[in-house]
Design a protein around this motif. Sequence first.
Motif, PDB file in Angstrom:
ATOM      1  N   TYR A   1       0.828  -1.222   0.000  1.00 19.32           N
ATOM      2  CA  TYR A   1       0.000   0.000   0.000  1.00 19.32           C
ATOM      3  C   TYR A   1       0.854   1.259   0.000  1.00 19.32           C
ATOM      4  O   TYR A   1       0.608   2.203  -0.752  1.00 19.32           O
ATOM      5  CB  TYR A   1      -0.920   0.012   1.223  1.00 19.32           C
TER       6      TYR A   1
ATOM      7  N   SER B   1      -3.988  10.197   0.743  1.00 18.17           N
ATOM      8  CA  SER B   1      -4.024   8.735   0.843  1.00 18.17           C
ATOM      9  C   SER B   1      -2.630   8.126   0.763  1.00 18.17           C
ATOM     10  O   SER B   1      -2.497   6.918   0.572  1.00 18.17           O
ATOM     11  CB  SER B   1      -4.888   8.167  -0.295  1.00 18.17           C
TER      12      SER B   1
ATOM     13  N   ASP C   1      -5.671   4.874   4.362  1.00 15.69           N
ATOM     14  CA  ASP C   1      -6.932   4.945   3.616  1.00 15.69           C
ATOM     15  C   ASP C   1      -7.701   6.174   4.095  1.00 15.69           C
ATOM     16  O   ASP C   1      -7.927   6.349   5.297  1.00 15.69           O
ATOM     17  CB  ASP C   1      -7.740   3.672   3.870  1.00 15.69           C
TER      18      ASP C   1
ATOM     19  N   THR D   1      -3.169  12.919  -3.073  1.00 13.96           N
ATOM     20  CA  THR D   1      -3.991  11.707  -3.073  1.00 13.96           C
ATOM     21  C   THR D   1      -4.058  11.108  -4.468  1.00 13.96           C
ATOM     22  O   THR D   1      -3.870   9.896  -4.659  1.00 13.96           O
ATOM     23  CB  THR D   1      -5.412  12.022  -2.577  1.00 13.96           C
ATOM     24  N   HIS D   2      -4.321  11.933  -5.463  1.00 15.92           N
ATOM     25  CA  HIS D   2      -4.417  11.436  -6.837  1.00 15.92           C
ATOM     26  C   HIS D   2      -3.070  10.891  -7.322  1.00 15.92           C
ATOM     27  O   HIS D   2      -3.023   9.851  -7.993  1.00 15.92           O
ATOM     28  CB  HIS D   2      -4.916  12.550  -7.764  1.00 15.92           C
TER      29      HIS D   2
ATOM     30  N   ASP E   1      -2.423   7.564  -5.445  1.00 13.67           N
ATOM     31  CA  ASP E   1      -3.290   6.514  -5.982  1.00 13.67           C
ATOM     32  C   ASP E   1      -2.838   6.078  -7.372  1.00 13.67           C
ATOM     33  O   ASP E   1      -2.914   4.888  -7.714  1.00 13.67           O
ATOM     34  CB  ASP E   1      -4.739   7.004  -6.040  1.00 13.67           C
TER      35      ASP E   1
ATOM     36  N   ARG F   1       0.205   3.949  -6.870  1.00 15.60           N
ATOM     37  CA  ARG F   1      -0.197   2.669  -6.285  1.00 15.60           C
ATOM     38  C   ARG F   1      -0.826   1.774  -7.353  1.00 15.60           C
ATOM     39  O   ARG F   1      -0.545   0.572  -7.423  1.00 15.60           O
ATOM     40  CB  ARG F   1      -1.182   2.932  -5.139  1.00 15.60           C
ATOM     41  N   GLY F   2      -1.697   2.345  -8.182  1.00 15.24           N
ATOM     42  CA  GLY F   2      -2.347   1.565  -9.222  1.00 15.24           C
ATOM     43  C   GLY F   2      -1.369   1.069 -10.274  1.00 15.24           C
ATOM     44  O   GLY F   2      -1.462  -0.075 -10.728  1.00 15.24           O
TER      45      GLY F   2
ATOM     46  N   GLY G   1      -5.082  -1.536  -7.806  1.00 15.84           N
ATOM     47  CA  GLY G   1      -6.003  -0.416  -7.662  1.00 15.84           C
ATOM     48  C   GLY G   1      -6.320   0.248  -8.989  1.00 15.84           C
ATOM     49  O   GLY G   1      -5.706  -0.038 -10.024  1.00 15.84           O
TER      50      GLY G   1
ATOM     51  N   PRO H   1      -7.389   8.285 -11.113  1.00 15.85           N
ATOM     52  CA  PRO H   1      -6.301   9.031 -10.457  1.00 15.85           C
ATOM     53  C   PRO H   1      -5.275   9.575 -11.445  1.00 15.85           C
ATOM     54  O   PRO H   1      -4.709  10.646 -11.237  1.00 15.85           O
ATOM     55  CB  PRO H   1      -5.677   8.002  -9.508  1.00 15.85           C
TER      56      PRO H   1
END
Length: 270
Positions: free
Chosen positions: A76, A202, A206, A224-225, A228, A231-232, A237, A242
Amino acid sequence: MTAATVETPAAPVLGRPGIGATVSQTLSMAWRQMVRIKHNPFELVDLSLSPIMFLLLFVYVFGGQMAGSTSDYLQYVLGGLIAQNAIFLTMYTGTGINADLRKGVYDRFRSLPIARSAPLAGKIFADMFKQVWSIVIMVGLGLLMGFELRSIGYALLATLVLVVFALAISWVSVLMGVVADSEEKVQIYAFVIIMPLTFTSSAFVDINTMPGFMQAWAKVNPVTHLADAMRGLLSYGPIAEPLMWTFVWAAVIFAVTAPLAMRAYKRKMV
Protein backbone atom coordinates in the motif's frame (compact mmCIF):
# COMPACT_ATOMS: atom_id res chain seq x y z
CA MET A 1 37.92 70.92 -48.19
CA THR A 2 35.48 69.03 -46.08
CA ALA A 3 36.31 65.90 -44.13
CA ALA A 4 34.62 62.78 -45.34
CA THR A 5 32.10 61.33 -42.93
CA VAL A 6 32.11 57.61 -42.39
CA GLU A 7 28.88 56.05 -41.23
CA THR A 8 29.35 53.32 -38.64
CA PRO A 9 26.81 50.51 -39.04
CA ALA A 10 24.49 50.11 -36.08
CA ALA A 11 25.09 47.09 -33.88
CA PRO A 12 22.58 44.35 -34.57
CA VAL A 13 19.76 44.14 -32.09
CA LEU A 14 19.42 40.71 -30.62
CA GLY A 15 15.83 39.57 -30.46
CA ARG A 16 14.34 36.90 -28.29
CA PRO A 17 15.72 33.42 -28.93
CA GLY A 18 13.48 31.15 -30.93
CA ILE A 19 11.95 27.95 -29.62
CA GLY A 20 14.82 25.80 -30.90
CA ALA A 21 17.44 28.07 -29.34
CA THR A 22 15.54 28.21 -26.05
CA VAL A 23 15.35 24.41 -25.89
CA SER A 24 19.07 24.12 -26.65
CA GLN A 25 19.96 26.71 -24.01
CA THR A 26 17.73 25.01 -21.45
CA LEU A 27 19.42 21.66 -22.07
CA SER A 28 22.82 23.33 -21.74
CA MET A 29 21.81 24.76 -18.38
CA ALA A 30 20.48 21.35 -17.33
CA TRP A 31 23.81 19.77 -18.24
CA ARG A 32 25.58 22.43 -16.14
CA GLN A 33 23.57 21.25 -13.15
CA MET A 34 24.31 17.60 -13.89
CA VAL A 35 28.05 18.25 -14.00
CA ARG A 36 27.82 19.64 -10.47
CA ILE A 37 26.77 16.18 -9.25
CA LYS A 38 29.98 14.77 -10.72
CA HIS A 39 31.99 17.21 -8.60
CA ASN A 40 29.80 16.66 -5.54
CA PRO A 41 28.75 12.98 -5.52
CA PHE A 42 27.53 13.35 -1.94
CA GLU A 43 24.29 14.71 -3.45
CA LEU A 44 23.48 11.23 -4.75
CA VAL A 45 24.24 9.74 -1.34
CA ASP A 46 21.77 12.16 0.24
CA LEU A 47 19.16 11.40 -2.43
CA SER A 48 19.59 7.67 -1.77
CA LEU A 49 19.60 7.61 2.03
CA SER A 50 16.43 9.65 2.62
CA PRO A 51 14.03 7.44 0.60
CA ILE A 52 15.66 4.29 2.00
CA MET A 53 15.18 5.43 5.59
CA PHE A 54 11.59 6.55 4.99
CA LEU A 55 10.65 3.24 3.38
CA LEU A 56 12.29 1.10 6.06
CA LEU A 57 10.85 3.13 8.94
CA PHE A 58 7.30 3.34 7.63
CA VAL A 59 7.07 -0.33 6.69
CA TYR A 60 8.78 -1.93 9.67
CA VAL A 61 7.67 0.54 12.36
CA PHE A 62 4.11 1.35 11.27
CA GLY A 63 3.31 -1.58 8.97
CA GLY A 64 1.94 -3.96 11.60
CA GLN A 65 -0.27 -1.30 13.17
CA MET A 66 -1.52 0.16 9.88
CA ALA A 67 -2.26 -2.97 7.87
CA GLY A 68 -1.78 -5.94 10.19
CA SER A 69 1.43 -7.01 8.47
CA THR A 70 4.47 -5.29 7.04
CA SER A 71 4.08 -7.03 3.67
CA ASP A 72 0.52 -5.76 3.18
CA TYR A 73 1.49 -2.25 4.22
CA LEU A 74 4.46 -2.32 1.86
CA GLN A 75 2.10 -2.99 -1.06
CA TYR A 76 0.00 0.00 0.00
CA VAL A 77 2.53 2.57 1.15
CA LEU A 78 5.28 2.34 -1.48
CA GLY A 79 3.31 4.38 -4.02
CA GLY A 80 2.49 6.99 -1.39
CA LEU A 81 6.10 7.26 -0.22
CA ILE A 82 7.26 7.70 -3.81
CA ALA A 83 4.73 10.52 -4.24
CA GLN A 84 5.79 12.17 -0.98
CA ASN A 85 9.49 11.85 -1.78
CA ALA A 86 8.99 13.39 -5.23
CA ILE A 87 7.31 16.45 -3.74
CA PHE A 88 9.99 16.82 -1.06
CA LEU A 89 12.71 16.65 -3.73
CA THR A 90 11.26 19.69 -5.51
CA MET A 91 12.30 21.71 -2.45
CA TYR A 92 15.92 21.34 -3.56
CA THR A 93 15.05 23.17 -6.78
CA GLY A 94 13.95 26.24 -4.85
CA THR A 95 16.87 26.24 -2.42
CA GLY A 96 19.36 25.81 -5.28
CA ILE A 97 17.88 28.70 -7.25
CA ASN A 98 17.81 30.88 -4.15
CA ALA A 99 21.49 30.16 -3.44
CA ASP A 100 22.50 30.93 -7.04
CA LEU A 101 20.51 34.17 -7.00
CA ARG A 102 22.18 35.36 -3.82
CA LYS A 103 25.64 34.43 -5.12
CA GLY A 104 25.10 36.41 -8.33
CA VAL A 105 25.16 33.39 -10.65
CA TYR A 106 21.99 34.50 -12.43
CA ASP A 107 23.40 38.02 -12.83
CA ARG A 108 26.09 36.47 -15.01
CA PHE A 109 23.47 34.54 -16.96
CA ARG A 110 21.61 37.79 -17.59
CA SER A 111 24.60 39.16 -19.50
CA LEU A 112 24.48 36.22 -21.91
CA PRO A 113 22.34 36.17 -25.08
CA ILE A 114 20.10 33.39 -23.78
CA ALA A 115 16.42 33.03 -23.00
CA ARG A 116 15.54 34.27 -19.54
CA SER A 117 13.67 31.07 -18.79
CA ALA A 118 16.63 28.84 -19.70
CA PRO A 119 18.47 28.94 -16.31
CA LEU A 120 15.28 28.22 -14.36
CA ALA A 121 13.96 25.55 -16.72
CA GLY A 122 17.43 23.99 -16.93
CA LYS A 123 17.59 23.67 -13.16
CA ILE A 124 14.17 22.00 -13.11
CA PHE A 125 15.00 19.52 -15.88
CA ALA A 126 18.28 18.58 -14.19
CA ASP A 127 16.43 17.90 -10.95
CA MET A 128 14.21 15.43 -12.82
CA PHE A 129 17.25 13.12 -12.89
CA LYS A 130 17.09 13.14 -9.10
CA GLN A 131 13.42 12.16 -9.29
CA VAL A 132 14.17 9.19 -11.53
CA TRP A 133 17.11 8.17 -9.35
CA SER A 134 14.94 8.20 -6.22
CA ILE A 135 12.09 6.18 -7.69
CA VAL A 136 14.58 3.55 -8.93
CA ILE A 137 16.08 3.36 -5.43
CA MET A 138 12.68 3.03 -3.75
CA VAL A 139 11.25 0.46 -6.16
CA GLY A 140 14.48 -1.53 -6.06
CA LEU A 141 14.49 -1.62 -2.26
CA GLY A 142 10.77 -2.41 -2.25
CA LEU A 143 11.40 -5.45 -4.45
CA LEU A 144 14.09 -6.64 -2.05
CA MET A 145 11.60 -6.25 0.81
CA GLY A 146 9.00 -8.36 -1.01
CA PHE A 147 7.01 -5.80 -3.02
CA GLU A 148 5.02 -7.40 -5.85
CA LEU A 149 5.47 -5.20 -8.91
CA ARG A 150 2.60 -5.12 -11.37
CA SER A 151 4.91 -5.06 -14.41
CA ILE A 152 8.00 -3.34 -15.77
CA GLY A 153 5.92 -1.50 -18.34
CA TYR A 154 3.60 -0.03 -15.71
CA ALA A 155 6.63 0.89 -13.58
CA LEU A 156 8.09 2.88 -16.49
CA LEU A 157 4.74 4.60 -16.98
CA ALA A 158 4.64 5.43 -13.26
CA THR A 159 8.09 7.03 -13.58
CA LEU A 160 6.89 9.15 -16.50
CA VAL A 161 3.78 10.26 -14.61
CA LEU A 162 5.86 11.15 -11.57
CA VAL A 163 8.29 13.23 -13.67
CA VAL A 164 5.42 15.13 -15.32
CA PHE A 165 3.85 15.98 -11.97
CA ALA A 166 7.23 16.88 -10.46
CA LEU A 167 7.97 19.19 -13.40
CA ALA A 168 4.77 21.07 -12.69
CA ILE A 169 5.09 21.33 -8.92
CA SER A 170 8.76 22.31 -9.22
CA TRP A 171 7.56 25.73 -10.37
CA VAL A 172 6.04 26.22 -6.91
CA SER A 173 9.50 25.66 -5.49
CA VAL A 174 11.00 27.99 -8.10
CA LEU A 175 8.57 30.72 -7.07
CA MET A 176 9.51 30.31 -3.41
CA GLY A 177 13.20 30.27 -4.30
CA VAL A 178 12.91 33.55 -6.18
CA VAL A 179 10.81 35.50 -3.66
CA ALA A 180 12.48 34.24 -0.45
CA ASP A 181 15.58 36.04 0.81
CA SER A 182 17.34 32.96 2.19
CA GLU A 183 17.53 29.20 1.71
CA GLU A 184 16.19 28.68 5.23
CA LYS A 185 13.00 30.55 4.38
CA VAL A 186 12.55 28.49 1.23
CA GLN A 187 12.70 25.35 3.38
CA ILE A 188 10.22 26.80 5.89
CA TYR A 189 7.76 27.78 3.15
CA ALA A 190 8.13 24.37 1.53
CA PHE A 191 7.50 22.41 4.74
CA VAL A 192 4.43 24.53 5.53
CA ILE A 193 2.97 23.48 2.18
CA ILE A 194 4.32 19.93 1.81
CA MET A 195 3.60 18.51 5.25
CA PRO A 196 -0.18 19.18 5.28
CA LEU A 197 -0.48 18.09 1.64
CA THR A 198 1.22 14.73 2.12
CA PHE A 199 -0.20 13.77 5.52
CA THR A 200 -3.80 14.70 4.64
CA SER A 201 -3.78 12.43 1.60
CA SER A 202 -4.02 8.73 0.84
CA ALA A 203 -0.23 8.44 0.76
CA PHE A 204 0.00 6.60 4.10
CA VAL A 205 -3.55 5.65 5.13
CA ASP A 206 -6.93 4.95 3.62
CA ILE A 207 -8.78 8.28 3.58
CA ASN A 208 -11.97 6.51 4.70
CA THR A 209 -10.41 6.23 8.17
CA MET A 210 -10.19 10.04 8.46
CA PRO A 211 -12.87 12.31 9.98
CA GLY A 212 -15.55 13.40 7.53
CA PHE A 213 -14.35 16.99 7.15
CA MET A 214 -10.82 15.80 6.38
CA GLN A 215 -12.05 13.19 3.91
CA ALA A 216 -13.59 15.96 1.81
CA TRP A 217 -10.21 17.64 1.45
CA ALA A 218 -8.26 14.40 1.04
CA LYS A 219 -10.43 13.37 -1.91
CA VAL A 220 -9.43 16.47 -3.91
CA ASN A 221 -5.86 16.67 -2.58
CA PRO A 222 -3.45 16.43 -5.56
CA VAL A 223 -1.13 14.19 -3.52
CA THR A 224 -3.99 11.71 -3.07
CA HIS A 225 -4.42 11.44 -6.84
CA LEU A 226 -0.66 11.11 -7.40
CA ALA A 227 -0.30 8.47 -4.65
CA ASP A 228 -3.29 6.51 -5.98
CA ALA A 229 -1.88 6.69 -9.52
CA MET A 230 1.50 5.41 -8.30
CA ARG A 231 -0.20 2.67 -6.28
CA GLY A 232 -2.35 1.56 -9.22
CA LEU A 233 0.53 1.55 -11.71
CA LEU A 234 3.03 -0.18 -9.43
CA SER A 235 0.84 -2.59 -7.51
CA TYR A 236 -2.94 -2.64 -7.57
CA GLY A 237 -6.00 -0.42 -7.66
CA PRO A 238 -7.69 1.87 -10.22
CA ILE A 239 -5.50 3.73 -12.69
CA ALA A 240 -7.61 5.78 -15.11
CA GLU A 241 -9.29 8.22 -12.70
CA PRO A 242 -6.30 9.03 -10.46
CA LEU A 243 -4.12 9.33 -13.57
CA MET A 244 -6.54 11.78 -15.16
CA TRP A 245 -6.72 13.96 -12.02
CA THR A 246 -2.95 13.84 -11.60
CA PHE A 247 -2.50 15.34 -15.06
CA VAL A 248 -5.27 17.88 -14.43
CA TRP A 249 -3.60 19.04 -11.22
CA ALA A 250 -0.20 19.15 -12.94
CA ALA A 251 -1.62 21.36 -15.70
CA VAL A 252 -3.35 23.69 -13.21
CA ILE A 253 -0.28 24.00 -10.96
CA PHE A 254 1.98 24.72 -13.92
CA ALA A 255 -0.44 27.23 -15.49
CA VAL A 256 -0.68 29.20 -12.24
CA THR A 257 2.83 29.05 -10.79
CA ALA A 258 5.10 29.08 -13.85
CA PRO A 259 3.99 32.57 -15.02
CA LEU A 260 4.17 33.88 -11.43
CA ALA A 261 7.69 32.45 -11.02
CA MET A 262 8.87 33.96 -14.31
CA ARG A 263 7.34 37.33 -13.41
CA ALA A 264 9.04 37.33 -10.01
CA TYR A 265 12.33 36.24 -11.61
CA LYS A 266 12.20 39.07 -14.19
CA ARG A 267 11.55 41.60 -11.42
CA LYS A 268 14.47 40.18 -9.46
CA MET A 269 16.73 40.60 -12.48
CA VAL A 270 15.83 44.27 -13.07
